[in-house]
Every structure is written in structure tokens, then in C-alpha cells.
Design an enzyme around this catalytic site. Structure first.
Site, mmCIF file in Angstrom:
data_model
loop_
_atom_site.group_PDB
_atom_site.id
_atom_site.type_symbol
_atom_site.label_atom_id
_atom_site.label_comp_id
_atom_site.label_asym_id
_atom_site.label_seq_id
_atom_site.Cartn_x
_atom_site.Cartn_y
_atom_site.Cartn_z
ATOM 1 N N LEU A 177 0.831 -1.207 0.000
ATOM 2 C CA LEU A 177 0.000 0.000 0.000
ATOM 3 C C LEU A 177 0.863 1.253 0.000
ATOM 4 C CD1 LEU A 177 -2.178 -1.675 2.672
ATOM 5 C CD2 LEU A 177 -2.948 -1.216 0.316
ATOM 6 N N PRO A 178 0.290 2.376 -0.465
ATOM 7 C CA PRO A 178 1.146 3.552 -0.669
ATOM 8 C C PRO A 178 1.574 4.315 0.591
ATOM 9 C CG PRO A 178 -1.084 3.931 -1.535
ATOM 10 C CD PRO A 178 -1.030 2.515 -1.099
ATOM 11 N N ASN B 263 -3.227 4.346 4.547
ATOM 12 C CA ASN B 263 -3.823 3.261 3.783
ATOM 13 C C ASN B 263 -3.644 1.937 4.500
ATOM 14 O OD1 ASN B 263 -2.380 5.093 1.271
ATOM 15 N ND2 ASN B 263 -4.587 4.759 1.268
ATOM 16 N N THR C 254 5.946 0.571 2.383
ATOM 17 C CA THR C 254 6.964 1.322 3.124
ATOM 18 C C THR C 254 6.241 2.346 3.974
ATOM 19 O OG1 THR C 254 8.652 1.007 1.444
ATOM 20 C CG2 THR C 254 8.926 2.880 2.913
ATOM 21 N N LYS D 203 14.985 -0.311 5.667
ATOM 22 C CA LYS D 203 14.711 0.345 4.395
ATOM 23 C C LYS D 203 14.874 1.867 4.515
ATOM 24 C CE LYS D 203 12.017 1.290 0.543
ATOM 25 N NZ LYS D 203 10.788 1.117 -0.214
ATOM 26 N N LYS E 285 9.048 11.059 0.015
ATOM 27 C CA LYS E 285 8.166 10.332 0.938
ATOM 28 C C LYS E 285 8.992 9.521 1.946
ATOM 29 C CE LYS E 285 5.527 6.226 1.453
ATOM 30 N NZ LYS E 285 5.392 4.868 0.903
#
Lengths: 301, 301, 301, 301
Positions: free
Chosen positions: C68-69, C73, C99, C174, C249
Site C-alpha cells: 500500500l502507498p 492506507n 513502506t 529500508k 516520501k
């Protein structure tokens, strides 16, 4: 009036031109020089003597004001092949109103002193408008005993003449002020932009800041947001005022001084980089408050 | 006086304690709650009712003020298992004076509205001293029709009550002000430090800045350099005032708001990091103007 | 092959689409859901079952992958009104490859655990190309005993599946990698740009950096200067690759994590702001190495 | 061997000492000078001729290597009252291995050229250890036809001699490399510190970064986190290596070059400020990777 002794003036650009005119207005015979001969023409018409080199100016006047764009220009005008020092008379008073590295001012002062003359740094704050109106602020560094002599001339061009201390402190004061100005201007632009995006009315936000601890000259006298104040560059598409490139130049001088004295200036340094980027994005000639415009642009996909 | 309806007060810490006392002084019966029971004891002695949970407060008072240290605390007090919303009465007025993420204020407002009550955010500026003296500034966000009702209570605790717009704009105004404050304080510290190292007298430099475009609240009212002003934290080893950790917290909120709205805040972000580093170097409890001290330390080999 | 038990897949966007297809290729019956029905159509044609909500997926599959973005979400898909947790079976394995903020991963893990199921965070590195080719890298956080079960599925979609530690550490790894990547990319762009302006040939400079201590992935594998390397976005007008907005982001997530843990990240924070400004200047959809282009623009008067 | 013509060496400090010794080892008669006479003594014992001034060196040798701490020292040694240029012979080859402002290198080159001699800048990378072992890297700027003559001498002291272009490009290459190095080192320290606080094992995180796009020399060869690698300064309390003050000096040169060329270097500039602050907090003599230690210190109340 006719009995006043002549004053040399070297550097008749945007700032030097109206400054020298104010000397003329106050009855001082002016001995003029500029690297661009056409800059002198107007002064010839006003009755000034125009010379061929800084050295020639030094030959004919024992009080000289210099107003030059950068450190290398100042070095050339004072110590170059046809520089002032080639023909300076003992006891002359040399006042440099350029904004340059204070370390360079100190070097020039030493060289001048060796010739038996006196050097003072006296950079200005206030732009072309203040230069015309004769209400610049001069920040003066040099031997205190000579301050009155310098003040006599500087008050013809400015309404505020402040003695700052030994040679170089005039530059230091100017550089520190402009570094803080740049930081608070960008800070004001960031705070106003963030507040607007969070739903605040810009005028109301400015009012709140100005009655609180965020208040600063950039928020209450020169607000960068269009529509908040009248009579400032932000009300006129950021025309006029103090150009972003000039601010970038002063921040470069602040960096050099900070590096030389190992002084940490994390925000001053970042402000320099922001003006650097801004100049490369088309804002070079806009007033420095256009940083609001630069930061407000929105992401679009 | 006895006829005044009770007011709930949740969060009786450093700030909440004197604020609630000012309500008592103005004749409001206070229904008190704090997560630490000992914080309530003093209020019992003052005749306040002490309850076991935010829900209990909501049962007994239809006007409630909350003053909590952070977003998660506010979420718990409003929407937690024993939170206000479990027993809030329709038409109640809930005023949150905590400094939190404006997005959280908006979430709380929505939840409160669903229960038929009214939520306003009303963070304060001014520290413990202003809370005691009853001259805090309140920045209020929420439905405009309810502002007068809120103001009735808030004027007992503050001398300045400003309506900022819809819910969340009180927080927004506070965050923007404090971000600009942090930036100009660090900027002032950098400029003063650089000037001193370049040979300027600190008092003289402050005077020059304050009559020039570098002027700001941090330079003219709260100067961070010891010896320049009296009656400010820098004159008292940076005791008292507004702690560096609190400033770091507010800058963290500014970052979150900026990230959420994709607003570039390069200096605000750097100011945050500087306070972060400063807190880790032993300055956490010092006044935030101690950034001058932090930056002035010299390199020694 | 037919005997394989079904796997749920929620989120069939740019990344989720090729990932889910690789599961199909490996013989897993897929139970699909996406908030945009048209995203599911293709999977219907491939024989997948398409459902109406995350809850429905949870009813039919006891292994689910979500892609999911953003954090909100993910919260909605897991804990929303029709979220996975409404119908999740005990013992289910839920793998989130989005992420997001590691603190959100931990919250989700707690909520999942309460239902008797298992949650792992497994964000990926490698873009759409790697997703198609099935050679993504997965960084996995969660209970170690469940790692093998997760790995069985993840190896269908990636060539590298790394166990990082407890829940949230996959995200942490990450985020830390991408923050360092952003910093070294901007650093490489600054160093290359400065070198070029000082008269160095870009290819030669890259060669020198790559055999020296300035060497990094951004200089030796993904050089941002056009003409230095082939087959990278800088050789193709910064098309393709990893978009500047995506980097912005991830840097936003790094900021939130740093703020939550009071970790100073002065360069990470500045990198975030630079990508923020860059996205607003028309580079949002360009590869993140276009920061070279952003910085190289020259001042013109 | 005895037939080799003498080579002048000026500047016998930490770096110059082992470099000159390597020349002696390769059979070159050395003509030595240092501003501190005791620095020369050792060379007298090795059979070198010791002189009284740079001018004297120039009188006796037509190939001279200079290794000096800063720009002003280099200017003095070349153009001072007893400088090389007072007695330099036509056709002499002057190689400056100091790390200085490339603009100063260009000035020196012009002055040398006027005397009919040749100047090359050839700063080194690699510290005292590499100087002793004779495996420094030399980055050489100057007329290409003279490169072979310079290389003959430099290969006695280094294993890598790279031609970079016209005069000043040797300095440029070094400055750009070290700026990128400083940025990636701080970035690595930030990423490792953030990861650790988010629960990752440092060795595992380093492994993940090194197989991903965050990989850089600072993460894979010189990791700043104690316990991750052996044989690096972080394994030895940040003793030895490349001192933080030296890094701060190189970053200062990068700033000056960037300011002169109007190149935005936002992270390079911030890295400079971070090393500046770090040096003032007791880390001046520690290896520059101690920035991890500087950033990891935790807030305590």
C-alpha cells in the site's frame, strides 16, 4: 562653501553615484574616478574633476571615499598599478564604503598605514533609495580619533553614522546584520508559508507573529507575503529592494569570515545555499524577500 | 460567584496547575483530574472535586479544559478507555490547550463533534511565569460562534485570547511562531558570536542589530549573550525561561506539519536538528537561548 | 501446483501488480483486492478470485500480502471498518510490504497479534523493473520462527530476503538505507557539479572518486551526471528509476522516526528539504538523481 | 643512483617527513628546508643538505616539492621575501603537494610561469601511514607535457599518480572527493545511529547497507560504528586516521571554491558546520568518523 577642500570619490555605480552627488550638494568639490568613463560624465557636468586613475585622485585629494563592488576591486583600487597608494599623501583619510571581507579591510588598512595615511571601513546599510535620500546608515571601523573627520563627510550621505571599533568592525557589523536578516527573512517565509498551508489567513498570522516572540523586521516591516503589507517589494512583484544576488554575496562574505574565525554558523551557511539555489532558479534580480515565492511553489505531478 | 457552573480541568502539571488555580481564583468550581493523583491533592485542599478519570470529569462538567504534554496523551484523554468521550454530554465545550500536531486536533474535533459536543484547540504562549500571572496568550481554533464561550474561561488565565480560524489553526499559529522564534534565536546567536569573534563589542553589536534590519525579538527582548541585557535567562546562566527540550518538541511538531503539507522548511528543519544535538550535549534543561553557549564553545587541540 | 493454498494480495498498484503476478506464476491461487476495481480486472482474467474488501480476503486466505502507498492506507486496510482484522483467522500470516512508519508497523503488529495472527513488515527495495523480474530485495521484521513461512512466499517475488529482527526493523532498514542513499546522491551531485565548475572532466572526476574514499553507489553505479555512465537514468533525461517524490516520501518517514527516537539527522533532514524543493520545481516525476540537474542550474541576470 | 640530480623538499611535517624520506630511499639527494630547524635535523643525519630558506633551496635544486599546511604558508614559501621565486632557475619544476584553495594554486602557477619555471599542484590522499608506506595517491594538475617529469618523483612516494587537467584541478579533485567523503561519513553515522535506535543490530544494518544502494566507502571500508569492523579508527576509540580538524579545513576550502564559482553545495556546507561544532565539543583530534560518537550522545534530563 567654496572654501571646502576637495573630496575624492572612486566608484560611481548604483550606490556611488547618488552618494557622490550628495557630497556635491553639500558643497564639496569632488574629484571623481570610475573604471567606466561614462559613469563620470554626469559628474563632469556637475562641475567635478574627472581623473584617469585612483592614483590621480590621491594626488589631488587628501580625503577619498571608495564604493566598490567586491574585495578584488577594492584591492586593485588601493594597491594596484595605478592604485591610490601609488600617490597617496601622508595624513590622507581613506574611507572604504564597499562591503568586503573584513580581513581584506584589515590588509588594506595595514598597507595604507605604511604610507602614513589613515584607512577606515564604512560599509552602508540601506539601498539605492536611501543613498539618494541621503539617509544611509554607515558602520565605521578604524582609529577612534579619526572618526569625527570621517563623520563630517559621511553625514552628508547618511543619517546614521555608527562607530563600531577597530578597522574591519564596520564590515563585521554589516555582515552580521545581513546574515541575521537573511536567516529571519527565510524563517519568516517558511513560517508564513507553513501557516497558510495549515489554514491560517496570512494577515492574521503576521499579526500574531508580530505580537509574539516570532516578531522580526522581516515579519513586521518587510513582510514577504503579497497582500500582508503595502509599500514593500512583496506588494510589487518583488521589484526593487535588495536583490537576491546581493544578499547571496553578503552571505558569501559571512561564510568566509566564519570559516576564518572557525565560528559555526549552521543557519547562516544554509541561508547562503538557499539564496544560491534561488538565484539559479530565476530570482537573481528579485528582492531577497522573494524567497517566499521560491519556497511556496507547490509540487505538481 | 457561587452560581458559576463547574469547569473540568485535566492535566495539572507545571502549566496546568497555575492555570487551574486562576480558574479557582475567578470563582469557578473546578472538577480536576491528573494521571498522577498527587498532582490533584493541592486542588482538593482548594475545594476542587477530584475525579478518577477524564470520563468522570466529563460526567460532572460540560466545560472542560485539557493541558497535556503530547499528542498521544491528548488522544488517550479524549478517546481512551476512560476518556472524555465515554461520558461527554451533548453541547459540552472541550478546550484543549496542549501543544500538539494540528492534524491530531482535527481528528479529536471530529470525534468530539460526533458526540454532539464542541472542540476547540487553544494552545498557549508564555511559560510558567505567565501561567501564574494569568497573562498567557491563547491562540484559539474552532467554530467562531463558540469563541465567546471559550474566551470567558480563557481570559481568567490569559491576557490575550486570539481567534485564529477553524479547528487546528490555534496549533498552527503556535507552531509557526515557535518555529520562527527558534530560527531567529539561532540566527541571533550565530550573528552575535561571529561579530564578537570579529572584534565587535556584544552590547554595541546588539544595539546596531536592533536599529537595523536584523532586529528581532531574540535580539531586542531576549538577547542570548550574557551581559547584553538584564532580566533574561542569558543573564542568569540560562536558568528558567523556555527549555531547549520544549523547543525541540515544538520543532518536531512543525516538522510533522510541514511533512504532511509538503511544505519546504529548510531552516526550520535545521533548527530542529540543532536543538536535538544541543539537548544531547547537556543543554536539555537550559533556556533555549543557551544555543549561544552551545555555538560559542571554541575548538581546542 | 494445484494443491497450493491460496494467498491473499491487497494493493495491486505499480508494484503490487507485478508482485502478485509472480505469485500466480509460481502456482499460488491469488485472492485479490484493490480499492480501484479496475486494478483487479487483469487478475480475474488470470484466474484469481477478486473480492470486495480486505475483510473478504482475510476470510478466504490465511496468508496475505499487502502493498500500500502510505501509513493511513495500511491502517485502513488492517483496522478499518472492512479491514483484514474484521475476519482474520487465527494463525494467519499477514505480510505488509508497504513502506510505512515503523511505529505504525508495530501498532499493526499488536492489533494483529490480539486476533491470534502473525504480522511481519517486509518492505522492498528495487523498483517496478525488479518487481517484474522477481528480483526485489525484501527486508523482513517479525518473529523469527515465522520467517521461513514468509520467505516461501517472498522468494517468488524477490531474489534477496533478509531477516532484520523484530517487527518494524524491516521498515527501519529500508528507511535508513534510503536516507543514506539520498544523502550520498545529493553529495555526489554537489561534488560532481563543483568539480566540473572547477575545470575537471566529469568522467575523470567520477573515476577518481570511485577509486578514492568518496566512492559510493551513487557515484559508481548510478552516477547522476549525464555522459558519465550508460544505462542509468542520467543517461536518459532522468526518465524511469526512482522518482523524486518517492524519495521525498521515504525521507519524510525517516524524519518521523528520527523525531520519535530523538535522533539527530542533520543531513537526512536537509536532504528531505532539498527533495521537497526539487519536487516543487518540476522534478517530481524525474528520477531522484536529477538532483544534479536541479543543483547545476546557473545564475543568470 | 649517485648520479641523480638533487630534489628540493620544503615542509617536513607529519606528512612531508616520510615523503622526503621516501625520496632519499629512492636515491635522490635531498635539499631540505623547514620553518622549524629541528624538523631538518633528522635529514642532516640522513645526508641531506639543509638550507636556510626556500630561496636557498631554489638556488640548489631545479626540482622542488612543497608540502605545507595552508594557503598562506604556500604563498609565503613561493612569493615571500625569502621565497622560492627569489632564486628559482628557469625551467625548474615546482610541485606543490599542499592541500590549498585551487584559486591560490592558479595564482602561484602564474607567478612561477613569469619566472620561466613550471608549477604543478599535486595534493595527496592517504594519511601519515600511506606517506610512510609510499602508497599515497597524488592528484596532479598542470601542463600535461610536464606530467611525466612530475610522475618520476611522485611515484617514489605514492602508488597512484593521476593526471587531472590544468593547474588547480589536482586541488579540485581532492576537495571534491573529501567533501563527498565528509557527507557520506556523516550520512552513514546518521543512518547507523537511527537504525540502532529503531532496534537494528549494527553489524546487520551495515551488511544490509553494503549490499544495497546506501553502500559507500564510509559504510563498507571505514564504518564509524564501534564493533562493526576491525582495523579502523572506530575500533580503536577513534585514534589515528584523519583528524576532524583536518576534515573541517578541507571543507572550508570546498566552501571557498563553491562560493567563488557560485555552486550550491547545501550538504557540503552543512557538513562543514557539523565538523566545526564537533571540533568545538572535544573531537578535534579524533578521527573524522567520530561524528558517529558526536551524534549518538543521548538527551538526558
Amino acid at each position: 562653501m567654496a572654501s571646502k577642500t576637495p573630496v575624492g570619490f572612486i566608484g560611481l555605480g548604483n550606490m556611488g553615484n547618488p552618494m557622490a552627488k550628495n557630497l556635491v550638494k553639500h558643497g564639496y568639490p569632488v574629484i571623481a574616478y570610475d573604471v567606466f568613463p561614462e559613469a563620470c560624465k554626469e559628474f563632469q557636468d556637475l562641475g567635478a574633476q574627472v581623473t584617469d586613475s585612483p592614483a590621480d585622485v590621491a594626488e589631488r585629494a587628501d580625503r577619498i571615499i571608495t564604493m566598490l563592488p567586491s574585495s578584488p576591486n577594492a584591492i586593485e583600487v588601493y594597491t594596484g598599478a595605478n592604485g591610490i597608494l601609488k600617490k597617496v599623501k601622508k595624513g590622507s583619510l581613506l574611507i572604504d564604503s564597499s562591503t568586503i571581507d573584513p580581513a581584506v579591510s584589515k590588509e588594506l588598512a595595514k598597507a595604507v598605514e605604511k604610507m602614513g595615511a589613515v584607512f577606515m571601513d564604512a560599509p552602508v546599510s540601506g539601498g539605492v533609495g536611501a543613498a539618494r535620500a541621503g539617509n544611509l546608515t554607515f558602520m565605521v571601523g578604524g582609529v577612534e580619533q579619526e572618526f569625527d573627520a570621517a563623520k563630517e563627510l559621511l553625514t552628508c550621505m547618511g543619517s546614521n553614522v555608527v562607530y563600531c571599533g577597530e578597522v574591519g568592525t564596520g564590515q563585521a557589523a554589516k555582515i552580521c546584520n545581513n546574515m541575521l536578516l537573511a536567516i529571519s527573512m527565510i524563517g519568516t517565509a517558511e513560517a508564513m508559508n507553513l501557516g497558510i498551508r495549515l489554514g491560517l489567513d496570512p494577515k492574521l498570522l503576521a499579526k500574531i507573529l508580530n505580537m509574539s516572540s516570532g516578531r522580526c523586521w522581516s515579519s513586521d516591516t518587510y513582510n514577504p507575503v503579497p497582500g500582508v503589507m503595502e509599500g514593500v517589494p512583496s506588494a510589487n512583484n518583488y521589484q526593487g529592494g535588495f536583490g537576491a544576488t546581493l544578499m547571496a554575496k553578503d552571505l558569501g562574505l559571512a561564510q568566509i569570515s566564519a570559516t576564518n574565525t572557525k565560528t559555526p554558523v549552521p543557519l547562516g551557511s544554509q541561508a547562503h545555499q538557499i539564496y544560491r539555489m534561488m538565484c539559479a532558479k530565476g530570482y537573481a534580480l528579485k528582492d531577497f524577500s522573494a524567497v517566499f515565492q521560491f519556497l511556496r511553489e507547490e509540487e505538481t505531478l
